[in-house]
Design an enzyme around this catalytic site. Structure first.
Site, PDB file in Angstrom:
ATOM      1  CG  PHE A 102      33.703  20.375  53.251  1.00  0.00           C
ATOM      2  CD1 PHE A 102      34.690  21.202  53.770  1.00  0.00           C
ATOM      3  CD2 PHE A 102      33.142  20.452  51.999  1.00  0.00           C
ATOM      4  CE1 PHE A 102      35.269  22.153  52.864  1.00  0.00           C
ATOM      5  CE2 PHE A 102      33.910  21.348  51.135  1.00  0.00           C
ATOM      6  CZ  PHE A 102      34.994  22.023  51.690  1.00  0.00           C
ATOM      7  CG  ASP A 173      27.739  14.848  52.308  1.00  0.00           C
ATOM      8  OD1 ASP A 173      28.714  14.111  51.858  1.00  0.00           O
ATOM      9  OD2 ASP A 173      27.897  15.933  52.659  1.00  0.00           O
ATOM     10  CG  HIS A 176      33.622  12.332  54.771  1.00  0.00           C
ATOM     11  ND1 HIS A 176      33.424  13.006  56.161  1.00  0.00           N
ATOM     12  CD2 HIS A 176      34.091  13.180  54.005  1.00  0.00           C
ATOM     13  CE1 HIS A 176      33.574  14.305  56.008  1.00  0.00           C
ATOM     14  NE2 HIS A 176      33.921  14.574  54.887  1.00  0.00           N
ATOM     15  CD  GLN A 199      39.480  16.930  47.845  1.00  0.00           C
ATOM     16  OE1 GLN A 199      38.942  16.002  48.778  1.00  0.00           O
ATOM     17  NE2 GLN A 199      40.548  17.348  47.878  1.00  0.00           N
ATOM     18  CE  LYS A 202      35.709  14.341  50.644  1.00  0.00           C
ATOM     19  NZ  LYS A 202      36.610  15.469  50.190  1.00  0.00           N
ATOM     20  NE  ARG A 231      22.358  16.771  24.905  1.00  0.00           N
ATOM     21  CZ  ARG A 231      23.484  17.416  25.092  1.00  0.00           C
ATOM     22  NH1 ARG A 231      24.294  17.417  26.281  1.00  0.00           N
ATOM     23  NH2 ARG A 231      23.741  18.348  24.023  1.00  0.00           N
ATOM     24  CE1 TYR A 238      23.428  20.183  20.386  1.00  0.00           C
ATOM     25  CE2 TYR A 238      23.512  18.800  18.571  1.00  0.00           C
ATOM     26  CZ  TYR A 238      24.142  19.639  19.470  1.00  0.00           C
ATOM     27  OH  TYR A 238      25.587  19.868  19.522  1.00  0.00           O
ATOM     28  NE  ARG A 248      28.919  16.305  28.982  1.00  0.00           N
ATOM     29  CZ  ARG A 248      28.280  17.456  28.488  1.00  0.00           C
ATOM     30  NH1 ARG A 248      27.052  17.443  28.414  1.00  0.00           N
ATOM     31  NH2 ARG A 248      29.002  18.147  27.922  1.00  0.00           N
TER      32      ARG A 248
HETATM   33  C1  LIG Z   1      31.007  15.845  53.988  1.00  0.00           C
HETATM   34  C2  LIG Z   1      31.295  16.428  52.515  1.00  0.00           C
HETATM   35  N1  LIG Z   1      30.405  16.640  51.631  1.00  0.00           N
HETATM   36  C3  LIG Z   1      30.643  17.461  50.509  1.00  0.00           C
HETATM   37  C4  LIG Z   1      31.845  17.638  50.161  1.00  0.00           C
HETATM   38  C5  LIG Z   1      32.124  18.302  48.545  1.00  0.00           C
HETATM   39  O1  LIG Z   1      32.935  17.494  47.822  1.00  0.00           O
HETATM   40  P1  LIG Z   1      33.766  18.265  46.753  1.00  0.00           P
HETATM   41  O2  LIG Z   1      34.777  18.857  47.385  1.00  0.00           O
HETATM   42  O3  LIG Z   1      34.263  16.959  45.799  1.00  0.00           O
HETATM   43  O4  LIG Z   1      32.972  19.385  46.011  1.00  0.00           O
HETATM   44  C6  LIG Z   1      33.142  17.270  50.766  1.00  0.00           C
HETATM   45  C7  LIG Z   1      34.375  17.582  50.335  1.00  0.00           C
HETATM   46  O5  LIG Z   1      35.222  17.431  51.273  1.00  0.00           O
HETATM   47  C8  LIG Z   1      32.861  16.803  51.837  1.00  0.00           C
HETATM   48  O6  LIG Z   1      33.643  16.226  52.808  1.00  0.00           O
END
Ligand SMILES: Cc1ncc(COP(=O)(O)O)c(C=O)c1O
Length: 415
Positions: A102, A173, A176, A199, A202, A231, A238, A248
């Site tokens: 992605f 990354d 997935h 998301q 997923k 922080r 603060y 967050r």
């Molecule tokens: C391989 C990969 N990296 C990063 C992301 C980004 O994630 P998000 O959509 O939660 O920002 C995705 C989302 O589809 C992804 O498939």
């Protein structure tokens, strides 16, 4: 008389397959009501962060994934940005990413003022090609972002060896790869830092969300600070130590993510069992074959289920025509994230936004970046199903096999 649905025959599948995703029930409802009635809708309201829903989610997920530290954040893109800042990325650093992913894998790099260098994938497993990584290293290279594409693991032994040899960081990354393991170790624990997305689509979700993981306590503290406006844990509220954003996760997300994490082991077992059954049938149909699974993959948090179309064993039919016929039969096949990301207008037209690269440093001309393996797989071979298609029962697998078999047996109608 035509048999294939694309030519007016009856279709094979006329009911939904798999499950309505995400799965949920009383635990999610109760957790949401608990947040509502607690009057504490963010984790900062708890004396002890571990007692919050976000804290419980971090603990449950890191335990399942086998990683020591975790910081829940707003989404996967910002998880990658947070990881890159945590690792100490500098303006103009080059970071090597695969073409098949992605786009956020690479745009997160630009968003921290670094430069993605996009390389090709392995023909067999569709993961970042370690040889291409090594060939792309320059004096400016700071790190590698292997993507555990589709939930199958990248070759972490070779990626880590290359990183060690050249003094590079590894940010996984793992957006997935919830649950996926390499030689018994969870993705997200194999490089310096791991990044997951939660998301909605997923394999583990709370609508939107993300999580950063690491085995290194210092990196965990830095990631915590980067997600919390600079922080430091244990210091006055603060008192801010670095310039950082607010990434967050809310208690609403934490509550759902925690309950969904409890469902994950069973869902992974169900998907894997269905995939194995499906693959046994697939192997018997000429012209289609399962994507091989690396022997090092000891648990499979499948996101896209990939199989391969082989035109030369399918009477020369094109992938596009196969997909059209399959869609008419009631099984739309997708391409996962196989579209090489450098072909996006943002790369081709160099719409990078307000980047600050050092004088004399520039991004490659992405229009000239060639990834022939990724191109070929997208155009000729790659077929994907969503992971929730594999959460149904055996009759769903049988229906999918019936549809593929029917197209294969009647391929002459498509010529
Ligand atoms: C391989 C990969 N990296 C990063 C992301 C980004 O994630 P998000 O959509 O939660 O920002 C995705 C989302 O589809 C992804 O498939």
């Amino acid at each position: 008389m035509a048999k294939l649905a694309i030519n007016g025959g009856p279709n094979t599948i006329n009911r939904p397959l798999g499950v309505a995703w995400p799965e949920f029930g009383a635990p999610e409802e109760e957790a949401l009501l608990d947040v509502l009635h607690s009057h504490i809708w963010w984790r900062g309201g708890y004396q002890e962060a571990k007692d919050s829903w976000v804290g419980k989610f971090e603990n449950a997920f890191s335990e399942y994934q086998g990683v020591k530290y975790a910081v829940a954040v707003t989404n996967g893109t910002q998880a990658i940005e947070c990881a890159l800042k945590t690792i100490g990325i500098k303006p103009g650093d080059e970071v090597i990413c695969p073409a098949s992913t992605f786009v956020a894998t690479a745009t997160a790099v630009i968003l921290v003022n670094a430069i993605p260098v996009i390389v090709d994938i392995e023909p067999e497993y569709y993961q970042i090609d370690p040889d291409a990584v090594e060939a792309a290293i320059t004096p400016r290279t700071a790190g590698i972002i292997p993507v555990h594409y589709a939930g199958y693991p990248a070759d972490m032994d070779r990626i880590n060896a290359i990183a060690k040899k050249h003094g590079l960081f590894v940010v996984e990354d793992a957006c997935h790869a919830h649950g996926t393991q390499w030689k018994g170790q969870g993705c997200g624990s194999l490089g310096d830092i791991g990044c997951f997305s939660l998301q909605m689509g997923k394999g583990l979700t709370c609508g939107e969300g993300g999580i950063v993981t690491t085995q290194d306590e210092q990196l965990a503290q830095k990631a915590y600070s980067f997600h919390h406006i600079g922080r430091l844990s244990g210091r006055p509220f603060y008192e801010h130590h670095i310039v950082a954003s607010n990434l967050r996760m809310t208690e609403w997300q934490g509550a759902i993510a925690y309950q969904q994490t409890k469902r994950l082991p069973e869902q992974i077992q169900r998907r894997t069992a269905n995939a194995m059954y499906f693959e046994t049938g697939l192997r018997e149909i000429p012209g289609v074959e399962p994507m091989p699974r690396r022997p090092e993959m000891t648990r499979w948090g499948c996101y896209f289920y990939h199989f391969k179309f082989k035109s030369d064993e399918f009477e020369g039919l094109s992938l596009q025509r196969f997909k059209e016929a399959m869609a008419a039969e009631g099984l739309p096949l997708r391409s996962g994230h196989l579209h090489p990301i450098q072909k996006n207008p943002l790369f081709v037209n160099r719409n990078f936004g307000p980047v600050c690269w050092p004088a004399g440093v520039d991004a490659p001309d992405y229009a000239q970046v060639e990834t022939p393996v990724a191109d070929r797989i997208l155009a000729e071979e790659g077929c994907s199903l969503s992971h929730h298609t594999l959460l149904g029962d055996r009759s769903d697998m049988d229906l999918m096999l019936d549809a593929i078999r029917k197209v294969r047996e009647n391929v002459a109608e498509l010529m």
